[in-house]
Design an enzyme around this catalytic site. Sequence first.
Site, PDB file in Angstrom:
ATOM      1  N   GLU A  50       0.731  -0.715  -5.137  1.00  0.00           N
ATOM      2  CA  GLU A  50      -0.373   0.475  -5.190  1.00  0.00           C
ATOM      3  C   GLU A  50       0.623   1.690  -5.722  1.00  0.00           C
ATOM      4  O   GLU A  50       0.938   2.516  -4.753  1.00  0.00           O
ATOM      5  CB  GLU A  50      -1.135   0.457  -4.024  1.00  0.00           C
ATOM      6  N   ASP A  72       0.718  -1.486   0.092  1.00  0.00           N
ATOM      7  CA  ASP A  72      -0.217   0.081   0.022  1.00  0.00           C
ATOM      8  C   ASP A  72       0.954   1.219  -0.044  1.00  0.00           C
ATOM      9  O   ASP A  72       1.822   1.326   0.655  1.00  0.00           O
ATOM     10  CB  ASP A  72      -0.885  -0.045   1.102  1.00  0.00           C
TER      11      ASP A  72
END
Length: 638
Positions: free
Chosen positions: A324, A282
């Site tokens: 991401e 992330d």
Amino acid sequence: MDKKEKAGRNAAKGGRRKAGGEQAVRTEKIYRERFERHLDELRWLYMELYDNDSMFAELCDNMERFYSERNGELKTSDRNREQRPDWYKKNDMLGMMFYIDNFAGNMQGVKDRLDYIEKCNVNYIHLMPFLETPEGRSDGGYAVSDFRKVQEELGSMEDLEALTAACHKRGINVCMDFVMNHTSEDHEWAKKARQGDGEYMSRYFFFDNDSIPSAYERTVPQVFPTTAPGNFTWLPDAGHFVMTSFYPYQWDLNYKNPRVFNEMMYNFLYLANRGIDIIRIDAVPYIWKELNTQCRNLPQVHTIVRLMRMIGEIVCPGILLLGEVVMEPEKVVPYFGTVEKAECHMLYNVTTMATTWHTVATRDVRLLKKQLDIVNALPKEYVFLNYLRCHDDIGWGLDYGTLMAEGIGERSHKQYLNDYFQGYAGESNSRGELYNADPVTGDARFCGTTASMCGIEKAGFEQNADAMESAIRLDVMLHAYMFMQSGIPVLYSGDEIGQVNDYTYKENPGKAADSRYIHRGKMNWELAGNISDPDTVEGKLFRRLDQLEKIRKREKVFVSNADTWTTETGDRSVLGIGRYWEGEKLVGLFNFSEYEKKVRISGLNGGYVDLISGTEGEAAEIVLPAYGFYYLKEKTDR
């Protein structure tokens, strides 16, 4: 012998165990070969960041420990995937993402629903954040307070292992989010830092006055300027500022501290050993901070991701890294690394997703065609995840340089798109809500399910059968187009049955302020029971998507590394995509307008067969119904 070489020698010797039996000797040999293959680069990059031989030796010892703790089934899978390094690039990969509680209550519930997941032709599930987070201060699960504990209401680590094992028996891969940029303020480290423990304060960015935070603010953009302005939070009880790029309860980790890197890698390996196949990193671009920079995409970020890739290839080479990185495809390319020094296995195709919805609103495929041409020109080794919707909002990060050359202004166009998808402009049938709207800049993001954006919600509310059929056609066409892109398609749970916006989030005080929950509603299993009934919306959608998914898995031209290009159709509302692999050619035609279109077929020689209907024809002109599409496979003499 210099310090770096000495550290490498010590690390190579460290952690050796007496192994009993042939199997133990063989597995240790496999590990040593992997370790020695990467040692020089691993040592060099680590020393480049930290110049700390004892911490490097500790890392290497723990890598071997995590390998020894990895179970036999996972080690066997690792070896098989090492022998087939392109295993995830085949045409049989189809993903589905969902929140565990919304989908099935808890992990045992997901395990009980594996038959349904298989019926959806899905073999890759992305479990949205499930690690422990504080109630009401979790950002949807992205404020982790314990990286080795599952949220109590979702189950336990034992339940996770049971779920991943059950998935593996069915050939289903499991993905999870690894939030490595920050921790929750309730994390053990953060609690000790807040109490003034210098060791733990050094794992974050603490400052006793605002001079350095103010210097950062001059160059670092804000992530959420309206809902969480600024990049620092003042802690009155601690008498310090702490860096919080996202929300005040998410404290940025300081990766300049080798203890932070090592401990987060141990968490990474611990989770991999629970049976996770795909680790979604992330907020990758944010993980290294430097004063007088934007603190985004700095060179050290790539060093950390490369180290992470090598650590994975040594300990658990069967796993994939999914980055991401929310930027245009040509700008995210560095996160793939190089052939010799690879970083992420897969990245998201964010810009194409946003451009797709722009195309729905404008009925003009030119910008989308240009976007796809850019992606198609990239090396075929690069694998993108393609999607129509996900758990997050849609930000209108389009190619405004191209649009402005056509007389379309950025602010006015963003306004049009947000108005369109709320149902206020452009003869729209969409329904949804804005997120993070900024009245000063006029900027905003959009939230809504695929079905609601396609008009299924509106048609259902109005009980308009013709409008419903049109909305279903648009929904199916968009999925057919997504399957034609290079990479791996991912569905958002509920899209397979046309699940619409859930407005009940407004009744929950903990969610009411975040409009993203409009498309994060609970799975409606009562409606899912209609998938075998062809007279229902759910049955129509499920049946048509099922046909597309089976075609994609059957036809080898859909492999991720096939040659892919866009074709000319002679109509601004119709997109053409060609694919070629090992002597087979396919052309897809997709009508983004609500009107019937006659277009020319480019890229095929002679006859074709439509994979949807089975009808045959000659490559010339063809009529596409409103929101219609074709998969035209070139006929060969063989």
